[in-house]
Design an enzyme around this catalytic site. Structure first.
Site, PDB file in Angstrom:
ATOM      1  N   ASP A  67       0.817  -1.215   0.000  1.00 55.78           N
ATOM      2  CA  ASP A  67       0.000   0.000   0.000  1.00 55.78           C
ATOM      3  C   ASP A  67       0.853   1.269   0.000  1.00 55.78           C
ATOM      4  O   ASP A  67       2.065   1.220   0.183  1.00 55.78           O
ATOM      5  CB  ASP A  67      -0.949  -0.003   1.214  1.00 55.78           C
ATOM      6  N   ASN A 136      -7.643  -3.307  14.165  1.00 55.29           N
ATOM      7  CA  ASN A 136      -9.021  -3.673  13.816  1.00 55.29           C
ATOM      8  C   ASN A 136      -9.044  -4.854  12.840  1.00 55.29           C
ATOM      9  O   ASN A 136     -10.046  -5.105  12.186  1.00 55.29           O
ATOM     10  CB  ASN A 136      -9.752  -2.459  13.220  1.00 55.29           C
ATOM     11  N   HIS A 138      -7.182  -5.135  10.121  1.00 59.29           N
ATOM     12  CA  HIS A 138      -6.934  -4.823   8.712  1.00 59.29           C
ATOM     13  C   HIS A 138      -5.619  -5.424   8.225  1.00 59.29           C
ATOM     14  O   HIS A 138      -4.691  -5.635   8.998  1.00 59.29           O
ATOM     15  CB  HIS A 138      -7.033  -3.316   8.421  1.00 59.29           C
ATOM     16  N   GLU A 143      -9.647  -2.100   5.212  1.00 57.90           N
ATOM     17  CA  GLU A 143     -10.303  -1.817   6.481  1.00 57.90           C
ATOM     18  C   GLU A 143     -11.558  -2.674   6.641  1.00 57.90           C
ATOM     19  O   GLU A 143     -12.095  -3.185   5.653  1.00 57.90           O
ATOM     20  CB  GLU A 143     -10.708  -0.336   6.509  1.00 57.90           C
TER      21      GLU A 143
END
Ligand code: GLP
Length: 246
Positions: A67, A136, A138, A143
């Site tokens: 990313d 979380n 990810h 996400e």
């Protein structure tokens, strides 16, 4: 799935670096999928040391990163290109023309994503994908969502991720709100996946991703469906999984 429980971060990093180095030794022209964040820094440090000792050769290796922040140029010290250069590319004999990340400076998201998908296909896919895990759940910047996104796409970062990544920036308002990330299908297409996780603050995420239901609400949970996943995590990160692993 193979799980290696390590004593601490350093141990985790050495183990993960050993796995990557065996990939590079067995297939010198391999494609490595690389990750940023705090989790892989120690892994890269070991790889650099072993390169400096003459035990590793990156001259034929190709890399594709997961990313990049949208809007950050390569020379911005918070860009993921800068990170990779700082921790690995500038310290080993890799051919920089064969190191790929999404282009954060391309403001046309569709064009940026299309181009990155083409790049990943053109190098023949990923032999070994290194991943960290967000609090979380990810992976990359995928996400929690209602569906799994397939290929490279532009994401709006969740509040939790912005908070977590603020530590790298001067202030929260400096954290870019969007990023380009490989999609879940692309990550799952890697022939082997290596996940590194450290720290008690990740214990819930590890439990949810590796032992909970597979759901896009916990993007990393999809890894349970991959046939060759290696999780290298320290005792603290695995502290809520003891009974599940027994
Ligand atoms: C970041 C990155 C991910 C990384 C994750 C965990 O937002 N986009 O690729 O794996 O969050 O980061 P860390 O290792 O710093 O906890």
């Amino acid at each position: 799935m193979k799980i290696y429980k390590t004593k601490d971060y350093n141990d985790m990093s050495r183990k993960a670096a050993s796995i990557i180095s065996s990939q590079v030794i067995l297939k010198p022209n391999c494609v490595l999928g690389l990750a940023t964040g705090s989790s892989p820094i120690g892994t890269y440090k070991n790889l650099v040391e072993w390169y400096q000792q003459g035990d590793l050769d990156f001259s034929e290796v190709t890399t594709v990163n997961l990313d990049e922040y949208k809007g950050l140029p390569r020379d911005n010290d918070q860009s993921y290109y800068y990170f990779m250069n700082e921790h690995l590319f500038s310290k080993v004999n890799i051919n920089k023309d064969r190191t790929f990340l999404p282009d954060g400076t391309e403001s046309d998201s569709d064009a940026a994503c299309r181009k990155y998908n083409e790049t990943i296909h053109s190098v023949g896919g990923v032999d070994l994908q290194l991943l960290g895990l967000g609090h979380n759940g990810h992976i990359g910047f995928n996400e929690p969502a209602d569906t799994f996104e397939k290929e490279t796409h532009c994401v709006t970062l969740s509040e939790r991720t912005i908070q977590a990544n603020t530590r790298f920036f001067a202030s929260e308002k400096d954290v870019p709100r969007q990023a380009y990330t490989m999609g879940i299908q692309t990550i799952m297409s890697a022939r082997r996946i290596l996940v590194v996780v450290s720290g008690e603050d990740k214990a819930d995420a590890v439990k949810a991703a590796f032992f909970g239901p597979v759901t896009p609400k916990v993007p990393g949970s999809i890894l349970q469906f991959h046939q060759d996943v290696i999780l290298v995590a320290d005792e603290a990160a695995l502290s809520k999984c003891s009974e599940l692993m027994a």
